[in-house]
Design a protein around this motif. Structure first.
Motif, short mmCIF file in Angstrom:
data_model
loop_
_atom_site.label_atom_id
_atom_site.label_comp_id
_atom_site.label_asym_id
_atom_site.label_seq_id
_atom_site.Cartn_x
_atom_site.Cartn_y
_atom_site.Cartn_z
N SER A 168 -46.97 51.38 52.44
CA SER A 168 -47.13 52.00 51.09
C SER A 168 -46.37 53.04 50.96
N ARG A 169 -46.19 53.40 49.46
CA ARG A 169 -45.48 54.54 49.02
C ARG A 169 -46.21 54.45 47.64
N TRP A 170 -46.08 56.06 47.32
CA TRP A 170 -46.31 56.28 45.93
C TRP A 170 -45.06 56.51 45.17
N SER A 171 -44.28 55.42 44.27
CA SER A 171 -44.87 54.32 44.05
C SER A 171 -43.86 53.22 44.65
N TYR A 172 -44.35 52.00 44.58
CA TYR A 172 -43.51 50.59 44.39
C TYR A 172 -44.11 50.21 42.99
N PRO A 173 -42.98 50.81 41.88
CA PRO A 173 -43.68 50.57 40.52
C PRO A 173 -43.57 49.34 40.11
N ASP A 174 -42.86 48.41 40.68
CA ASP A 174 -42.46 47.10 39.78
C ASP A 174 -42.53 45.92 40.92
N ALA A 175 -42.21 44.74 40.48
CA ALA A 175 -42.04 43.54 41.45
C ALA A 175 -40.75 43.53 42.21
N ALA A 176 -39.82 44.11 41.44
CA ALA A 176 -38.52 44.33 42.34
C ALA A 176 -38.49 45.22 43.26
N ALA A 177 -39.45 46.35 43.26
CA ALA A 177 -39.32 47.36 44.42
C ALA A 177 -40.32 46.86 45.42
N VAL A 178 -41.42 45.93 45.08
CA VAL A 178 -42.22 45.41 46.17
C VAL A 178 -41.30 44.29 46.81
N ASP A 179 -40.52 43.69 46.13
CA ASP A 179 -39.60 42.41 46.97
C ASP A 179 -38.59 43.16 47.96
N SER A 180 -38.18 44.28 47.59
CA SER A 180 -36.95 44.78 48.41
C SER A 180 -37.83 45.26 49.31
N VAL A 181 -39.09 46.00 49.62
CA VAL A 181 -39.71 46.51 50.72
C VAL A 181 -39.84 45.24 51.63
N ILE A 182 -40.33 44.22 51.17
CA ILE A 182 -40.56 42.90 51.90
C ILE A 182 -39.39 42.24 52.53
N GLU A 183 -38.21 42.37 51.80
CA GLU A 183 -37.17 41.88 51.90
C GLU A 183 -36.45 42.95 53.32
N GLY A 184 -36.82 44.04 53.01
CA GLY A 184 -36.24 45.26 53.97
C GLY A 184 -36.89 44.85 55.56
#
Ligand code: MIG
Length: 635
Positions: A168-184
């Protein structure tokens, strides 16, 4: 044996599910009286007695020597000088020559002076005269907890995937941010089951909406992530944005679903969305309505939520701001003396979560208008009940992840909790550990702290050590605040160390899940203070840095910076396991004190004689775990 004593006409809280015949307060065995409309009682404490309980609260496993308050508070500084956190968990357990448990079922403020004013006396002040008090006598601390738990109903059961590692994080504000976390995570080969959506996924912080620019086809995105084995978990805040044309707000207004002021107008206060109205969760119809709103997100494939800001947190009211501005205006042009300067400063600092504002809120209970201060501690619990009961009716229990920030006993039946806004402080590893058994006493089994710490900047070693405790907490979530250093496991040098720690969690999931289900079915604790199991052992009795987990294990996390290990007390001969990735190092140790070395990528775990610990192979997510093929570690 459990006995219920009733004083006056208590407001129903829903905490207790078993019907008990109440005794009048005169028969309550402890000294008690009523003064200034407050019910007070006290009991003596023997010098060596331990007082456990109060669930999510500051300070130690042993609560003696401080004064606590049950008053759900949005306070992001969990220092030892505080008296309350986000929950009201009104259960105490006295363990002396005799043991007893005490549950004060009362939804407003309670003050627990546990040897603060007088070292040998516990004094409880209930801020009202209408309360049910339950006294549980006979048996060991563990038996007393089980007796209490048996009257408050079975704990919430989350889905199995909620035992996976969560980011989690305040915040992953968009789809790209979420994708980059999963990718990481996937690139570093570190397991991951959930990514959280904090307030910025919404359209201007409006509950049950999604910002379509940030997430163009949200349903398709949610589906695609699930195919990658990742669940997205959106936040839901208590306040509903005041905005014409926003259906949740308009329906609430039309149906009289929001909390009111004394004159019948809607109570409003500013939170993230700006001015908000607050659903009156005391009304069953409001709970049904609000619970059904989650369907909009369920329809898009969402299967988990976290409920926030439900103490409720209030940043400001228009009246409060107006009042502060007037005070400031009065002082214009004046030469401020110190006292007026500080008074002015306090006026502005005190705008948030102001007692004056809470005192203007009214709830409808039956045909009565009830002031908020009389039921304050039920607000978050009932918000969570709204969602939990809806999920139970629709998705069926065990299928939806749900946890809340504010809580009261009773909410444990439909949700878990997290311990709110801790800090990236070493002391908060232990604070989390100390709250675990206390939360379990009140039925909250699915819980955990923000791993790595929410506020402030984390260091690599802190995150690793925090995670090594989190390996055992049912909710294993790394979360951090806006503006702080990135804290995802793959962000740090040598991410393979993080993989080693988090893989241990996945290896333990069959054991942890099974132990969790057993604790739930038996109204038992998942985590116990050592003193529960070794009451005659003076070192075990005082231990505040280790816990028993299930019937076979003991945990002892490293909680200090620059430490290569720690001193551990073994109340009996045990086997030390150092778990790291798929590696298992085993060593027998005799009863007594030992210094054990623990590398940053290792998780220490102690097994009792005769224990057998099943481990599965790690996997990138729980879906891919093979729980049929287990390696059994014998102590
Ligand atoms: O005022 O949604 O405890 O986990 O990241 C802060 C933003 C509001 C408090 C929660 C925290 C969350 C944050 N929220």
């Amino acid at each position: 044996m459990i006995t219920k004593y009733t004083s006056g006409k208590p407001i129903a809280t829903g905490a207790v599910t078993r019907v008990l015949v109440p005794f009048p307060m005169d028969e309550f065995p402890f000294a008690h009286d009523v003064e200034n409309e407050q019910l007070r009682f006290a009991f003596p404490m023997e010098p060596d007695a331990i007082v456990y309980g109060l669930g999510e609260a500051p300070r130690g496993i042993n609560k003696r020597g401080w004064v606590y308050e049950s008053y759900c508070s949005d306070d992001p500084f969990h220092t030892e000088t505080k008296q309350s956190l986000y929950a009201a968990h009104n259960f105490l357990l006295y363990s002396g020559a005799e043991c007893f448990g005490l549950f004060v079922d009362f939804p407003a403020r309670i003050r627990w002076d546990i040897g603060y004013t007088r070292q040998d006396v516990a004094g409880v002040t209930v801020d009202g005269t209408d309360a049910d008090i339950y006294l549980i006598r006979g048996g060991s601390p563990r038996e007393i907890v089980r007796e209490f738990r048996s009257v408050i109903g079975k704990s919430y059961l989350p889905p199995l995937w909620a035992f996976g590692y969560q980011q989690s994080r305040w915040s992953y504000p968009d789809a790209a941010a979420v994708d980059s976390v999963i990718e990481g995570y996937r690139a570093a080969d570190i397991p991951l089951d959930c990514v959280y959506l904090d307030i910025d996924y919404m359209d201007r912080y409006k509950d049950f909406t999604v910002n379509e620019e940030a997430f163009p086809d949200f349903a398709a995105f949610v589906r695609a992530k699930k195919e990658q084995g990742v669940h997205l978990i959106p936040i839901i805040d208590a306040g509903v944005k005041k905005e014409e044309g926003y259906s949740v707000y308009e329906e609430g207004v039309q149906n009289g679903y929001f909390c009111k002021k004394e004159d019948g107008s809607i109570f409003e206060a500013g939170v993230w969305p700006g001015m908000c109205a607050f659903p009156d969760f005391m009304q069953p119809a409001v709970r049904q309505w609000f619970g059904a709103k989650y369907q909009a997100l369920l329809d898009m494939g969402i299967d988990g939520f976290w409920n926030d800001m439900n103490e409720p947190a209030l940043f400001y009211s228009a009246e409060g701001v107006q009042n502060a501005l007037e005070k400031a205006a009065e002082l214009q042009g004046e030469n401020l003396d110190l006292s007026r300067f500080f008074a002015l400063k306090d006026t502005f600092a005190g705008l948030s979560n102001a007692q004056e504002d809470y005192a203007t809120i009214y709830h409808t209970i039956g045909n009565e208008q009830v002031n908020h201060q009389r039921v304050h501690n039920l607000y978050g619990a009932n918000m969570t009940r709204a969602a939990g009961e809806y999920f139970e009716q629709t998705a069926g229990s065990g299928n939806i992840l749900l946890f809340s920030r504010a809580s009261y006993v009773g909410a444990h039946r439909c949700a878990g909790i997290w311990f709110g806004d801790n800090h990236s402080w070493w002391s908060h590893i232990l604070l989390c550990l100390k709250m675990l058994p206390a939360a379990n006493m009140c039925g909250f089994l699915y819980c955990g702290a923000d791993l790595g710490g929410f506020n402030d900047n984390a260091t690599r070693d802190l995150v690793l050590r925090f995670l090594a405790l989190g390996v055992f907490t049912p909710l294993m979530r790394n979360h951090s605040a806006l503006g702080t250093r990135d804290q995802e496991a793959y962000r740090f040098e040598h991410p393979e160390d993080f993989r080693d720690v988090i893989q241990v969690r996945y290896r333990l999931i069959p054991y942890l899940y099974n132990t969790f289900v057993k604790a739930r079915d038996n109204d038992d604790l998942l985590f116990r203070p050592l003193s529960f199991d070794y009451p005659g052992d003076p070192i075990a009795r005082e231990c505040e840095t280790q816990l028993m987990l299930g019937d076979e294990c003991m945990i002892a996390p490293v909680y200090e910076q620059n430490a290569n290990g720690r001193t551990v007390y073994l109340p009996e001969d045990m086997t030390l396991l150092k778990l790291s990735g798929t590696r298992v190092e085993k060593r027998s140790l005799g009863k007594g004190l030992h210094y054990i070395r623990v590398a940053l990528n290792e998780v220490p775990l102690f097994l009792k004689k005769g224990a057998s610990l099943p481990l599965c192979r790690p996997a990138p997510c729980t879906r891919d775990l093979n729980t049929e093929q287990l390696e059994i570690i014998l102590a």
